[in-house]
Write a protein that holds these residues in place. Structure first.
Motif, PDB file in Angstrom:
ATOM      1  N   THR A   1       0.913  -1.344  -0.028  1.00  0.00           N
ATOM      2  CA  THR A   1       0.081   0.089   0.167  1.00  0.00           C
ATOM      3  C   THR A   1       0.813   1.280   0.035  1.00  0.00           C
ATOM      4  OG1 THR A   1      -2.009   1.119   1.124  1.00  0.00           O
ATOM      5  CG2 THR A   1      -0.020   0.293   2.541  1.00  0.00           C
ATOM      6  N   LYS A   2       0.306   2.435  -0.516  1.00  0.00           N
ATOM      7  CA  LYS A   2       1.155   3.520  -0.679  1.00  0.00           C
ATOM      8  C   LYS A   2       0.169   4.673  -0.322  1.00  0.00           C
ATOM      9  CE  LYS A   2       4.426   2.623  -4.017  1.00  0.00           C
ATOM     10  NZ  LYS A   2       4.398   1.044  -3.941  1.00  0.00           N
ATOM     11  N   PRO A   3      -0.014   5.074   1.164  1.00  0.00           N
ATOM     12  CA  PRO A   3      -0.763   5.815   1.609  1.00  0.00           C
ATOM     13  C   PRO A   3      -0.460   7.372   1.246  1.00  0.00           C
ATOM     14  CG  PRO A   3       0.261   4.773   3.450  1.00  0.00           C
ATOM     15  CD  PRO A   3       0.777   4.155   2.206  1.00  0.00           C
ATOM     16  N   LYS A   4      -1.353   8.211   0.678  1.00  0.00           N
ATOM     17  CA  LYS A   4      -1.096   9.389   0.104  1.00  0.00           C
ATOM     18  C   LYS A   4       0.229   9.379  -0.959  1.00  0.00           C
ATOM     19  CE  LYS A   4      -1.775  11.636   4.325  1.00  0.00           C
ATOM     20  NZ  LYS A   4      -1.211  12.331   5.686  1.00  0.00           N
ATOM     21  N   GLY A   5       0.180   8.291  -1.498  1.00  0.00           N
ATOM     22  CA  GLY A   5       1.161   7.943  -2.834  1.00  0.00           C
ATOM     23  C   GLY A   5       2.690   7.595  -2.336  1.00  0.00           C
ATOM     24  N   ALA A   6       2.815   7.559  -0.957  1.00  0.00           N
ATOM     25  CA  ALA A   6       3.982   7.142  -0.406  1.00  0.00           C
ATOM     26  C   ALA A   6       4.168   5.699   0.099  1.00  0.00           C
ATOM     27  CB  ALA A   6       4.705   8.137   0.092  1.00  0.00           C
ATOM     28  N   ALA A   7       5.381   4.890  -0.098  1.00  0.00           N
ATOM     29  CA  ALA A   7       5.273   3.869   0.484  1.00  0.00           C
ATOM     30  C   ALA A   7       5.463   4.015   2.248  1.00  0.00           C
ATOM     31  CB  ALA A   7       6.610   2.756  -0.019  1.00  0.00           C
ATOM     32  N   ILE A   8       4.995   2.812   2.871  1.00  0.00           N
ATOM     33  CA  ILE A   8       5.054   2.923   4.277  1.00  0.00           C
ATOM     34  C   ILE A   8       6.584   2.907   4.771  1.00  0.00           C
ATOM     35  CG2 ILE A   8       4.376   2.182   6.476  1.00  0.00           C
ATOM     36  CD1 ILE A   8       1.917   0.823   5.193  1.00  0.00           C
ATOM     37  N   PRO A   9       7.205   3.766   5.462  1.00  0.00           N
ATOM     38  CA  PRO A   9       8.436   3.620   5.963  1.00  0.00           C
ATOM     39  C   PRO A   9       8.693   2.235   6.601  1.00  0.00           C
ATOM     40  CG  PRO A   9       7.992   5.698   6.628  1.00  0.00           C
ATOM     41  CD  PRO A   9       6.551   4.750   6.181  1.00  0.00           C
ATOM     42  N   VAL A  10       9.881   1.360   6.376  1.00  0.00           N
ATOM     43  CA  VAL A  10      10.171   0.239   6.885  1.00  0.00           C
ATOM     44  C   VAL A  10       9.945   0.153   8.359  1.00  0.00           C
ATOM     45  CG1 VAL A  10      11.903  -1.861   6.926  1.00  0.00           C
ATOM     46  CG2 VAL A  10      11.407  -0.238   4.788  1.00  0.00           C
ATOM     47  N   GLY A  11      10.414   1.166   9.015  1.00  0.00           N
ATOM     48  CA  GLY A  11      10.508   1.254  10.495  1.00  0.00           C
ATOM     49  C   GLY A  11       9.192   1.260  10.937  1.00  0.00           C
ATOM     50  N   LEU A  12       7.990   1.798  10.258  1.00  0.00           N
ATOM     51  CA  LEU A  12       6.796   1.818  10.471  1.00  0.00           C
ATOM     52  C   LEU A  12       6.093   0.527  10.324  1.00  0.00           C
ATOM     53  CD1 LEU A  12       4.338   3.282  12.076  1.00  0.00           C
ATOM     54  CD2 LEU A  12       3.848   4.351   9.559  1.00  0.00           C
ATOM     55  N   GLN A  13       6.475  -0.046   9.260  1.00  0.00           N
ATOM     56  CA  GLN A  13       6.011  -1.451   8.987  1.00  0.00           C
ATOM     57  C   GLN A  13       6.245  -2.233   9.983  1.00  0.00           C
ATOM     58  OE1 GLN A  13       6.552  -3.080   4.691  1.00  0.00           O
ATOM     59  NE2 GLN A  13       6.817  -1.224   3.871  1.00  0.00           N
ATOM     60  N   ASP A  14       7.553  -2.514  10.465  1.00  0.00           N
ATOM     61  CA  ASP A  14       8.121  -3.314  11.501  1.00  0.00           C
ATOM     62  C   ASP A  14       7.239  -3.212  12.872  1.00  0.00           C
ATOM     63  OD1 ASP A  14      10.193  -5.083  12.660  1.00  0.00           O
ATOM     64  OD2 ASP A  14      10.906  -3.105  13.411  1.00  0.00           O
ATOM     65  N   LEU A  15       7.035  -1.832  12.992  1.00  0.00           N
ATOM     66  CA  LEU A  15       6.285  -1.465  14.360  1.00  0.00           C
ATOM     67  C   LEU A  15       5.037  -1.809  14.088  1.00  0.00           C
ATOM     68  CD1 LEU A  15       6.097  -0.258  17.090  1.00  0.00           C
ATOM     69  CD2 LEU A  15       5.881   1.828  15.826  1.00  0.00           C
ATOM     70  N   LEU A  16       4.110  -1.671  13.101  1.00  0.00           N
ATOM     71  CA  LEU A  16       2.789  -2.244  12.922  1.00  0.00           C
ATOM     72  C   LEU A  16       2.634  -3.769  13.003  1.00  0.00           C
ATOM     73  CD1 LEU A  16       1.863   0.485  10.143  1.00  0.00           C
ATOM     74  CD2 LEU A  16       0.840   0.366  12.400  1.00  0.00           C
ATOM     75  N   LEU A  17       3.537  -4.155  12.378  1.00  0.00           N
ATOM     76  CA  LEU A  17       3.844  -5.898  12.330  1.00  0.00           C
ATOM     77  C   LEU A  17       3.876  -6.355  13.817  1.00  0.00           C
ATOM     78  CD1 LEU A  17       5.363  -7.326   9.484  1.00  0.00           C
ATOM     79  CD2 LEU A  17       3.149  -7.920  10.191  1.00  0.00           C
TER      80      LEU A  17
END
Ligand code: P6P
Length: 332
Positions: free
Chosen positions: A16-32
């Motif tokens: 997914t690309k919220p507002k056209g930008a990929a989710i930063p990897v650090g945020l992906q890691d935290l959400l997971l």
């Protein structure tokens, strides 16, 4: 932004690309890390008495509330689940007076109510985990409590996981609201809705009616008009719900519209409300606004409020926009 239904949470985060930008990897890691912990909590909540997890822990939290065993377990498991996240500077919880420095420095701050509605645990009513992620203003400075005192507008992500007949997660990254349901065979959260919206009008309100005599006049007027139905100015009949578990009540509002209220009342006039701003009202307000609804404390938009304390409380009225606009008008 649309994603294909039934992809799992990890596939969603990388694509997914919220507002056209990929989710930063650090945020992906935290959400997971948060969501994987909630998958484990779902199993433990479902076992309850079978593994001796019901009942009081015999201790109180900073709120002065009796802690349930599962409150403490959920809190500890969330801390354990995110402690390896390299981008997480620190975390704060309803169950702890002070925040904990995780990496100390880093891009994000995590806040959560580990098990909201826990008074319902022993009677088998839906409960849930609420989380909010703030972007740290100075990622290189060591975390301190004041770093958390940002308005809800600074949230980069917010969501909840409701442990009910299904275990369902709602999430916003600032570009709409998505929902996932846990496949308990595989332990995966699968995408079920990728554009959640709240209808602007409704015939359903949620409030604890036993507090009616303590409410401020604008709230009393609003509820009395709902109760008057077609015999009154609203000219339509209303239905009422009160699950006494914010996650479950807000999930219903996100799913079919409605209004949820826990307003200030005169039982303790110095207390702004019962619910907490940082890890209950702000994340829920982010979700509701992103789904086209609104969320106020009566006179102000909740996400605009500048917090003065980590555990400060707030009056909450959120849901279908036309109803919240009416409540705001009654308070003006
Ligand atoms: P009452 C649960 O304890 C909670 O914090 C929210 O989840 C819920 O909406 C509210 O309190 C229920 O409060 O006074 O109706 O029991």
């Amino acid at each position: 932004m649309s994603s294909s239904i039934n992809i799992n949470f990890e596939q969603y985060l990388v694509s997914t690309k919220p507002k056209g930008a990929a989710i930063p990897v650090g945020l992906q890691d935290l959400l997971l890390a948060v969501v994987n912990t909630c998958s484990t909590l779902s199993h433990e909540v479902a076992q309850g008495a079978l593994i001796g997890l019901l009942g009081s822990a015999g201790s109180g939290n900073v709120q002065g509330e009796v802690q349930q065993k599962l409150d403490i377990i959920a809190n500890d498991q969330l801390i354990d689940g995110v402690k390896g996240c390299k981008s997480l500077a620190g975390l704060a919880s309803e169950e702890m007076e002070l925040p904990i420095a995780v990496q100390g420095t880093g891009d994000y701050l995590l806040l959560f109510d580990p098990l909201d509605g826990s008074s319902n645990i022993d009677v088998n009513v839906s409960i849930g985990t609420i989380f909010s992620i703030l972007k740290k203003q100075d990622p290189s400075a060591r975390m301190q409590t004041s770093d958390f005192l940002l308005s809800g507008r600074h949230q980069v992500a917010a969501g909840y996981v409701v442990y009910g007949p299904q275990t369902t997660m709602a999430l916003t990254l600032g570009d709409g609201v998505v929902m996932f349901t846990l496949n308990k065979e595989t332990g995966e959260f699968l995408l079920i809705k990728d554009a959640v919206t709240i209808s602007p009008s409704t015939k359903e309100f949620a409030i604890n009616m036993s507090n009616m005599r303590h409410w401020a006049d604008p709230v009393r007027r609003y509820v009395e008009e709902c109760l008057a139905g077609t015999n009154g100015v609203r000219d339509k009949d209303f239905n009422m719900r009160w699950i006494a578990s914010m996650v479950a009540d807000v999930h219903r509002v996100l799913s079919r519209g409605g209004v949820f209220m826990y307003p200030w009342d005169k039982r303790d006039p110095k207390k702004a409300g019962k619910l907490r701003l940082m890890y209950e009202a702000n994340p829920m307000s982010f979700l509701v606004e992103q789904a086209g609804g609104a969320s106020i404390n009566g006179t102000q938009t909740i996400m605009d409020l500048k917090p003065t304390g980590l555990h400060e409380r707030v009056s909450v009225m959120l849901g279908s926009k036309e109803e919240i606009d009416r409540l705001k008008q009654y308070h003006s």
